[in-house]
Enzyme design. Structure first.
Site, PDB file in Angstrom:
ATOM      1  N   MET A  30      13.769  66.609 -15.863  1.00  0.00           N
ATOM      2  CA  MET A  30      13.481  65.721 -16.992  1.00  0.00           C
ATOM      3  C   MET A  30      14.400  64.498 -16.936  1.00  0.00           C
ATOM      4  SD  MET A  30      12.271  68.136 -20.079  1.00  0.00           S
ATOM      5  CE  MET A  30      13.871  68.553 -20.737  1.00  0.00           C
ATOM      6  N   GLY A  31      15.050  64.284 -15.797  1.00  0.00           N
ATOM      7  CA  GLY A  31      15.823  63.061 -15.600  1.00  0.00           C
ATOM      8  C   GLY A  31      17.223  63.092 -16.173  1.00  0.00           C
ATOM      9  N   PHE A  33      20.002  62.239 -14.374  1.00  0.00           N
ATOM     10  CA  PHE A  33      20.574  63.096 -13.336  1.00  0.00           C
ATOM     11  C   PHE A  33      22.097  63.178 -13.362  1.00  0.00           C
ATOM     12  CE2 PHE A  33      16.707  61.896 -10.528  1.00  0.00           C
ATOM     13  CZ  PHE A  33      15.926  62.785 -11.245  1.00  0.00           C
ATOM     14  N   HIS A  37      21.511  68.314 -11.111  1.00  0.00           N
ATOM     15  CA  HIS A  37      20.204  67.903 -10.556  1.00  0.00           C
ATOM     16  C   HIS A  37      20.337  67.589  -9.062  1.00  0.00           C
ATOM     17  CE1 HIS A  37      19.661  66.597 -14.872  1.00  0.00           C
ATOM     18  NE2 HIS A  37      18.549  67.269 -14.673  1.00  0.00           N
ATOM     19  N   GLN A 148      19.803  77.864 -12.203  1.00  0.00           N
ATOM     20  CA  GLN A 148      20.041  79.157 -12.857  1.00  0.00           C
ATOM     21  C   GLN A 148      20.658  79.000 -14.245  1.00  0.00           C
ATOM     22  OE1 GLN A 148      22.311  81.425 -10.006  1.00  0.00           O
ATOM     23  NE2 GLN A 148      20.504  81.890  -8.784  1.00  0.00           N
ATOM     24  N   LYS A 149      21.039  77.795 -14.628  1.00  0.00           N
ATOM     25  CA  LYS A 149      21.533  77.625 -15.996  1.00  0.00           C
ATOM     26  C   LYS A 149      20.420  78.014 -16.973  1.00  0.00           C
ATOM     27  CE  LYS A 149      22.517  73.564 -17.945  1.00  0.00           C
ATOM     28  NZ  LYS A 149      21.808  73.469 -19.235  1.00  0.00           N
ATOM     29  N   GLN A 153      14.106  80.524 -17.921  1.00  0.00           N
ATOM     30  CA  GLN A 153      13.035  79.674 -17.369  1.00  0.00           C
ATOM     31  C   GLN A 153      12.736  80.086 -15.922  1.00  0.00           C
ATOM     32  OE1 GLN A 153      12.637  75.234 -17.875  1.00  0.00           O
ATOM     33  NE2 GLN A 153      13.696  75.188 -15.940  1.00  0.00           N
ATOM     34  N   SER A 186      22.364  67.489 -19.171  1.00  0.00           N
ATOM     35  CA  SER A 186      22.135  66.129 -19.690  1.00  0.00           C
ATOM     36  C   SER A 186      22.566  66.062 -21.146  1.00  0.00           C
ATOM     37  CB  SER A 186      20.652  65.774 -19.576  1.00  0.00           C
ATOM     38  OG  SER A 186      20.253  65.895 -18.233  1.00  0.00           O
TER      39      SER A 186
END
Ligand code: PAF
Length: 282
Positions: A30-31, A33, A37, A148-149, A153, A186
């Site tokens: 989702m940007g 970075f 990322h 893995q954070k 998900q 982020s």
């Protein structure tokens, strides 16, 4: 590096690469970075011939009162960082290109999304599963890398791919941390100085919980009670969303620890909802 905003253009390019026998890698993001990322991109790069990084703040995974409108962004910075990692395509679609006004198809795995983040963010994983499936249909990746954070998900995406026979290998990337242990996110950008100073206690608490278990504690409630007290004193401005010990594959809370356990926490610290986890082998 090419920047593509049109999903069909991406799909056609990827189908062409597939016909040429090239291996495609995908890093969905989702940007905004950070090194976390970049670690996903670094992991994916040697695993494929063509690397696609998607940058899409997916609206369907945000609840009504969440931070969709405030989500941090820096498109030019992200572009430069993705290019420096050897990305072939940065896919950055508009919302309207990804979702028709009458979009009506949703993918959901209710059992794996019942606890942890799914409990406090009811639409979140349905939005994630749907957008990730769309990205898989567009980019046709052979391999996709997720952090893995967001352990829950990752577990959900592994199950999605298995259950729907999607031909993609899912690779997990270890959590990347600041030097004081805070998991990179982020959302760390939302923290005030005081909140930022307290936030590394999240990781410290998890390490102590792991020690407790490795020293013989087997009752999940005792570990959770310990963490609750610990965070009340080390992050007094925080509000615990959850502290949980779950089975790492099924994401079901454990009462007794008899095998691998995932200790996972989410704490609202000011405007930032911070999550972290640790896999504990016994
Ligand atoms: O982890 C994320 O950043 C997002 O949930 C993802 C996988 C890019 C889907 O929007």
């Amino acid at each position: 590096m090419q920047v593509i905003t049109d999903p069909i253009e991406l799909q056609q390019q990827c189908m062409q690469w597939q016909r040429e026998g090239l291996k495609i890698g995908l890093v969905p993001t989702m940007g905004y970075f950070h090194d976390g990322h970049l670690a996903l991109m670094k992991k994916a790069r040697p695993l494929c011939d063509k690397l696609i990084v998607s940058l899409f703040v997916n609206p369907t995974q945000f609840g009504e009162n969440e931070d969709l409108d405030k989500y941090p962004h820096d498109f030019e910075g992200d572009k430069a960082k993705a290019e420096a990692q050897g990305t072939d395509i940065l896919f950055a679609p508009e919302k309207s290109a990804m979702y028709e006004a009458d979009h009506a198809t949703w993918i959901n795995i209710p059992s794996l999304g019942e606890h942890l983040c799914g409990a406090s963010r009811p639409v979140h994983f349905q939005g994630v599963c749907t957008v990730v499936t769309k990205l898989f249909m567009l980019a046709r990746p052979d391999v996709a890398v997720f952090g893995q954070k967001d352990w829950q998900q990752l577990a959900i995406i592994r199950r999605l791919v298995r259950d729907l026979n999607i031909p993609v290998e899912i690779v997990g990337q270890e959590i990347v941390r600041e030097s004081d242990g805070l998991a990179m996110s982020s959302r760390n950008a939302y923290l005030t100085e005081e909140e930022r100073a307290a936030a590394p206690a999240i990781r410290k608490g998890l390490l102590k919980a792991a020690d407790m278990i490795q020293s013989g504690e087997r009752t999940a409630q005792a570990v959770k009670d310990f963490l609750k007290k610990e965070y009340a004193s080390t992050i007094p401005m925080g509000t615990v969303d959850y502290i949980e010990l779950v089975d790492p594959n099924d994401i079901v809370p454990l009462k007794t620890i008899t095998g691998p356990a995932l200790a996972a926490v989410a704490i609202q610290v000011g405007k930032a909802r911070l999550i972290d986890n640790i896999l504990i082998e016994v």
